[in-house]
Design a protein around this motif. Structure first.
Motif, PDB file in Angstrom:
ATOM      1  N   VAL A 150      27.168  63.630  59.972  1.00  0.00           N
ATOM      2  CA  VAL A 150      27.218  62.551  60.735  1.00  0.00           C
ATOM      3  C   VAL A 150      28.967  61.774  60.993  1.00  0.00           C
ATOM      4  O   VAL A 150      29.564  62.208  60.025  1.00  0.00           O
ATOM      5  CB  VAL A 150      26.995  61.451  59.351  1.00  0.00           C
ATOM      6  CG1 VAL A 150      26.701  60.597  59.514  1.00  0.00           C
ATOM      7  CG2 VAL A 150      25.302  61.869  59.295  1.00  0.00           C
ATOM      8  N   VAL A 151      29.094  61.877  61.910  1.00  0.00           N
ATOM      9  CA  VAL A 151      30.116  61.396  62.235  1.00  0.00           C
ATOM     10  C   VAL A 151      29.901  60.406  63.385  1.00  0.00           C
ATOM     11  O   VAL A 151      31.130  59.907  63.412  1.00  0.00           O
ATOM     12  CB  VAL A 151      30.679  63.059  63.756  1.00  0.00           C
ATOM     13  CG1 VAL A 151      30.779  63.928  62.902  1.00  0.00           C
ATOM     14  CG2 VAL A 151      29.732  62.776  64.737  1.00  0.00           C
ATOM     15  N   SER A 152      29.220  59.246  63.930  1.00  0.00           N
ATOM     16  CA  SER A 152      29.248  58.226  64.083  1.00  0.00           C
ATOM     17  C   SER A 152      27.855  57.795  64.039  1.00  0.00           C
ATOM     18  O   SER A 152      27.205  57.709  63.640  1.00  0.00           O
ATOM     19  CB  SER A 152      28.906  58.215  65.727  1.00  0.00           C
ATOM     20  OG  SER A 152      28.418  58.788  66.280  1.00  0.00           O
ATOM     21  N   PHE A 153      28.258  56.343  64.438  1.00  0.00           N
ATOM     22  CA  PHE A 153      26.685  55.587  63.786  1.00  0.00           C
ATOM     23  C   PHE A 153      25.675  55.965  64.663  1.00  0.00           C
ATOM     24  O   PHE A 153      24.583  55.673  64.405  1.00  0.00           O
ATOM     25  CB  PHE A 153      26.637  54.035  63.726  1.00  0.00           C
ATOM     26  CG  PHE A 153      25.946  52.422  63.701  1.00  0.00           C
ATOM     27  CD1 PHE A 153      25.677  53.215  62.640  1.00  0.00           C
ATOM     28  CD2 PHE A 153      25.240  52.525  64.159  1.00  0.00           C
ATOM     29  CE1 PHE A 153      24.100  52.205  62.014  1.00  0.00           C
ATOM     30  CE2 PHE A 153      23.859  51.616  64.008  1.00  0.00           C
ATOM     31  CZ  PHE A 153      24.081  51.356  62.926  1.00  0.00           C
ATOM     32  N   GLU A 154      25.724  56.489  66.095  1.00  0.00           N
ATOM     33  CA  GLU A 154      24.887  56.919  67.001  1.00  0.00           C
ATOM     34  C   GLU A 154      24.201  58.436  66.553  1.00  0.00           C
ATOM     35  O   GLU A 154      23.252  58.570  66.598  1.00  0.00           O
ATOM     36  CB  GLU A 154      25.228  56.979  68.200  1.00  0.00           C
ATOM     37  CG  GLU A 154      24.257  57.847  69.421  1.00  0.00           C
ATOM     38  CD  GLU A 154      25.010  57.688  71.078  1.00  0.00           C
ATOM     39  OE1 GLU A 154      24.118  58.131  72.072  1.00  0.00           O
ATOM     40  OE2 GLU A 154      25.965  57.282  70.825  1.00  0.00           O
ATOM     41  N   LEU A 193      17.630  66.259  63.155  1.00  0.00           N
ATOM     42  CA  LEU A 193      17.805  66.864  62.004  1.00  0.00           C
ATOM     43  C   LEU A 193      19.627  65.844  60.746  1.00  0.00           C
ATOM     44  O   LEU A 193      20.110  65.785  61.924  1.00  0.00           O
ATOM     45  CB  LEU A 193      18.522  68.828  61.578  1.00  0.00           C
ATOM     46  CG  LEU A 193      16.770  69.452  61.453  1.00  0.00           C
ATOM     47  CD1 LEU A 193      17.559  70.387  61.562  1.00  0.00           C
ATOM     48  CD2 LEU A 193      16.369  68.701  60.442  1.00  0.00           C
ATOM     49  N   LEU A 194      19.304  65.794  59.598  1.00  0.00           N
ATOM     50  CA  LEU A 194      20.876  64.374  59.330  1.00  0.00           C
ATOM     51  C   LEU A 194      20.872  65.548  57.988  1.00  0.00           C
ATOM     52  O   LEU A 194      20.004  66.150  57.248  1.00  0.00           O
ATOM     53  CB  LEU A 194      20.037  63.316  59.060  1.00  0.00           C
ATOM     54  CG  LEU A 194      20.961  62.751  60.410  1.00  0.00           C
ATOM     55  CD1 LEU A 194      20.005  60.707  60.035  1.00  0.00           C
ATOM     56  CD2 LEU A 194      21.792  62.730  61.450  1.00  0.00           C
ATOM     57  N   PHE A 195      22.066  65.207  57.600  1.00  0.00           N
ATOM     58  CA  PHE A 195      22.461  65.546  55.816  1.00  0.00           C
ATOM     59  C   PHE A 195      22.001  66.728  55.678  1.00  0.00           C
ATOM     60  O   PHE A 195      21.117  67.616  54.818  1.00  0.00           O
ATOM     61  CB  PHE A 195      21.713  64.668  54.566  1.00  0.00           C
ATOM     62  CG  PHE A 195      21.929  63.509  55.510  1.00  0.00           C
ATOM     63  CD1 PHE A 195      23.155  62.651  55.966  1.00  0.00           C
ATOM     64  CD2 PHE A 195      20.840  62.076  55.573  1.00  0.00           C
ATOM     65  CE1 PHE A 195      23.552  61.686  55.669  1.00  0.00           C
ATOM     66  CE2 PHE A 195      21.235  61.383  55.968  1.00  0.00           C
ATOM     67  CZ  PHE A 195      22.622  60.404  56.160  1.00  0.00           C
ATOM     68  N   ASN A 196      22.480  68.175  56.646  1.00  0.00           N
ATOM     69  CA  ASN A 196      22.042  68.860  56.416  1.00  0.00           C
ATOM     70  C   ASN A 196      20.984  69.577  56.033  1.00  0.00           C
ATOM     71  O   ASN A 196      20.601  70.684  55.597  1.00  0.00           O
ATOM     72  CB  ASN A 196      23.281  69.945  55.728  1.00  0.00           C
ATOM     73  CG  ASN A 196      25.026  69.595  55.904  1.00  0.00           C
ATOM     74  OD1 ASN A 196      25.698  69.657  56.895  1.00  0.00           O
ATOM     75  ND2 ASN A 196      25.975  69.653  54.327  1.00  0.00           N
ATOM     76  N   GLY A 197      20.031  68.706  57.086  1.00  0.00           N
ATOM     77  CA  GLY A 197      18.818  69.081  56.733  1.00  0.00           C
ATOM     78  C   GLY A 197      18.161  67.838  55.813  1.00  0.00           C
ATOM     79  O   GLY A 197      16.776  68.741  55.341  1.00  0.00           O
TER      80      GLY A 197
END
Length: 90
Positions: free
Chosen positions: A5-9, A64-68
């Protein structure tokens, strides 16, 4: 450990859940502030909120977010729509 998660997008697959969380907070606050005969209005707004979230879920993007830990694919969208529909009916 690097964050995905590096940006809101970058969290765009989770936009429907974020909208639902913000809407629920507003509805709970409205329920506390507007005591009395406002239950029907708050219930109607809750159903509209669920319908809006359902539209966002149906047109969502895969990812995928938060490492899966958070998966958004076709099956996840199908299950989310089932839960949102059941919530609206309840």
């Amino acid at each position: 450990m690097n964050s995905d998660v590096v940006s809101f997008e970058a969290v765009s697959p989770a936009y429907p859940e974020m909208l639902l969380a913000a809407g629920v907070l507003v509805l709970v606050l409205a329920g506390v502030l507007f005591r009395g005969d406002r239950h029907a209005l708050i219930s109607g707004v809750a159903i509209v909120l669920l319908a809006a979230v359902g539209v966002f879920v149906a047109t969502g993007v895969d990812g995928l977010l938060f490492n899966g830990g958070f998966v958004n694919d076709a099956f996840a969208r199908y299950m989310k729509l089932l839960v949102i529909g059941g919530s609206a009916l309840a």
